[in-house]
Design a protein around this motif. Structure first.
Motif: not given
Length: 662
Positions: A365-367, A393-396, A447-448
């Protein structure tokens, strides 16, 4: 009664229409094409072989005939005629033909013959020139087949001629199992002629010698071009009295020449049987690892004799038109290690064991503002990387996966692409043999809070935006410099640190290092006066139309690399930068006068070089005209006057005219 006759008449007419329009007649048989990617259904005209309509796909798997082919580049189809051992065509009572060929990817196609045994095989433009076409079938419990060379051609249609079936030799039969003794269905097994035993004095010595000599000749041509370039560099440096460097280049030239001669001698001695005991036999190893091209022909050191896929119980049989030992069997299957082993005897039963590989996959999970491809997932074992993949991926949410790994203990290191510092390190991760596993610790890695975003904007010292900056923005991470391209007057960086040092580079502005915090920040570039170089008489000597470049090269070190590749983290685009972009040199074109204004980035001692250009001639004539200490911080432009050596300029011009043919 009359009503009954009318009804019968209508039925007869309906049956006639069905016969005429529904069956398609006897001269136009359906051609079915089934690829691994898609199914395309076409119908060839029986006389011309051209595609005229559509047909329906057959499910007669038990009647399939296998065909393997490598076909000419530029072709659109192969046509031919298949007949049985009795000379009768393989027509509608025969089977669909399954074609396999390799070039630019593995492709399968299934086609049916017409009533006369003719077929039309659609092919791919990317295939190699020339090849061998083979057919396999089972008739009356006996495996039969045929082979024919397909002529090399660039036409839209290539005729393979008539292929007559004959009884095949059983090369091998056996079973493919995994390391738990379980059968593997769908494994690929191939029999290949094994030429690793070929001695330097084999009966094929003349062929091998020709192949090696052709390869050596090709390499010699490439090396000769390099030698010519080295000679030109040496001559140019001699012309400007750079004797020390020129001598070094001459030594480089001699070493390269000696290396080429040694390589040629070793290759030819090995093939002709003249190698020494202290050196390994070179030619068979060379042949084993390369496909040779001589006069447009392809010579495969391991020609494939037959191939098959295993059944549900893992068993297989391999048949060939002709075969002789030694033969090597190759087996492969998804999720398993490939294996190759010699065949003990023709028709032998062989059991091939493929070890299962391991795999894993996960998510991060990225920003929201971070593109997935900016992330890099690195799987590490015993301190060494075994594979790197980019996020997908798409989005976060970002996905990643690893396949074909040895079972064992690993760590996962997550980084921003191009930057060395880790955002997260996860482990130990135990991978077992078998299908890829979704490890709990690799599920939704957060990872946010691990990555910081920098949005940096460029302005001059008067507050005006700077656009079209040719140099990258450098980030200094430890002892490593990482470059990022500008887009307009902005650049975006993702990093594991809340603040980083960056180096400002731009032609005509001072090189500076500043530390910036994450977030939106403005960077100020301080302008410098360009250096004014006065070259009295140069334009007159060169003429009004000749292009002349004046270059200035810093003699000392900048402390920066002289070349690097930079990646735009959001778009993924990559760009290369050289020493001019990285403050090592600068230059400007001579105009109508004898003065050029050269934008530089840092103070120092510079060598000044005049580069004379001639249209249609590769390479400029470069003439060093002096060395000067340059100070860019003065309130007035730094001015340099060069007293030119007219003889050196005239020699440079003469060399260009000579290379241009007068």
């Amino acid at each position: 009664m009359r009503g009954g006759l009318i009804l019968v008449g209508i039925c007869v007419i309906a049956l006639g229409c069905f016969w005429v329009f529904g069956s398609g007649g006897s001269d136009a048989r359906p051609v079915e094409v089934a690829t691994e990617e898609s199914v395309e259904e076409t119908v060839p005209d029986a006389e011309t072989g051209t595609v005229t309509g559509t047909g329906s796909r057959s499910d007669e798997e038990s009647d399939r005939v296998e065909v393997e082919v490598a076909v000419p580049a530029g072709s659109r189809s192969i046509v031919g005629r298949a007949i049985g051992p009795d000379g009768e065509p393989l027509a509608e009572t025969g089977a669909p033909l399954t074609f396999r060929y390799r070039a630019g990817g593995r492709v399968r196609a299934t086609v049916k013959t017409d009533a006369k045994g003719r077929f039309l095989l659609p092919v791919d433009d990317r295939l190699v020139v020339g090849g061998r076409l083979s057919i396999r079938d089972e008739i009356g419990g006996v495996m039969v087949g045929a082979e024919v060379d397909v002529p090399a051609a660039q036409s839209l249609q290539v005729d393979a001629g008539t292929l007559r079936m004959t009884a095949l030799v059983m090369v091998a039969r056996g079973r493919v199992i995994d390391d738990l003794m379980r059968p593997i269905a769908g494994a690929r097994v191939a029999a290949r002629a094994d030429q690793s035993h070929v001695s330097p004095v084999s009966p094929n010595r003349d062929v091998e010698t020709a192949l090696l000599e052709a390869n050596v000749a090709e390499r010699s041509v490439r090396l000769e071009k390099s030698l010519v370039a080295l000679r030109e560099r040496a001559e140019a440096l001699q012309a400007v009295d750079r004797a020390k460097v020129a001598r070094a280049l001459e030594q480089e030239l001699a070493a390269a020449q000696a290396a080429m001669e040694a390589a040629v001698t070793q290759r030819l001695l090995a093939v002709r049987g003249g190698g020494s005991e202290s050196s390994p036999v070179f030619a068979p190893n060379l042949l084993r690892n390369h496909v040779w091209h001589v006069d447009g022909a392809v010579h495969d050191p391991h020609p494939q004799l037959a191939q098959a896929e295993t059944r549900a119980d893992g068993t297989f049989e391999l048949y060939a038109v002709q075969a002789s030992l030694p033969i090597r069997l190759d087996a492969s299957a998804d999720g398993h290690r490939d294996v190759a082993q010699p065949l003990p005897g023709l028709g032998s039963w062989v059991e091939l064991t493929l070890e299962r590989t391991a795999g894993t996959y996960g998510t991060a999970i990225a920003p929201d503002w971070m593109p997935a491809h900016a992330l890099e997932f690195d799987l590490v074992r015993d301190g060494k990387s075994v594979g790197k993949v980019r996020g997908n991926g798409v989005g976060s949410r970002t996905d990643f996966d690893f396949e074909d790994l040895d079972p064992g203990t690993y760590q996962l290191v997550v980084r921003v692409r191009t930057l060395p510092d880790a955002l997260r390190t996860i482990g130990p991760i135990e991978l077992r043999p078998g299908p890829a596993e979704h490890q709990p610790q690799l599920h939704d890695i957060d990872l946010t809070r691990s990555v910081y975003r920098y949005q940096l904007r460029a302005y001059d010292d008067a507050g005006r935006p700077l656009t079209d900056i040719p140099s990258p923005l450098l980030a200094k991470v430890g002892n490593r410099y990482v470059g990022f391209p500008w887009r307009g007057n902005s650049v975006e960086i993702f990093a594991a640190q809340p603040n980083i040092p960056v180096i400002l580079l731009n032609a005509g502005y001072r090189a500076e290092e500043v530390r910036v915090d994450a977030g939106i920040r403005d960077l100020v570039f301080h302008a410098l006066h360009p250096v004014e170089v006065f070259l009295p008489g140069l334009r007159e000597m060169c003429g009004p139309d000749r292009k002349v470049r004046v270059s200035m090269i810093l003699e000392g070190s900048t402390g920066l690399p002289q070349g690097l590749q930079a990646v735009h983290l959001r778009s993924g685009e990559s760009r290369g930068y050289n020493r001019w972009h990285l403050s090592k040199s600068g230059g400007a074109w001579l105009g109508a006068t004898d003065v050029v204004r050269v934008p530089l980035i840092r103070n120092g001692k510079y060598e000044i070089v005049v580069r004379l250009h001639q249209e249609g001639v590769g390479g400029d004539a470069s003439i060093a005209v002096g060395t000067h200490e340059v100070v860019l911080d003065d309130v007035v432009p730094h001015r340099v006057t060069i007293e030119l050596d007219r003889d050196s300029i005239q020699k440079g011009l003469a060399s260009l005219r000579q290379r241009a043919g007068g």
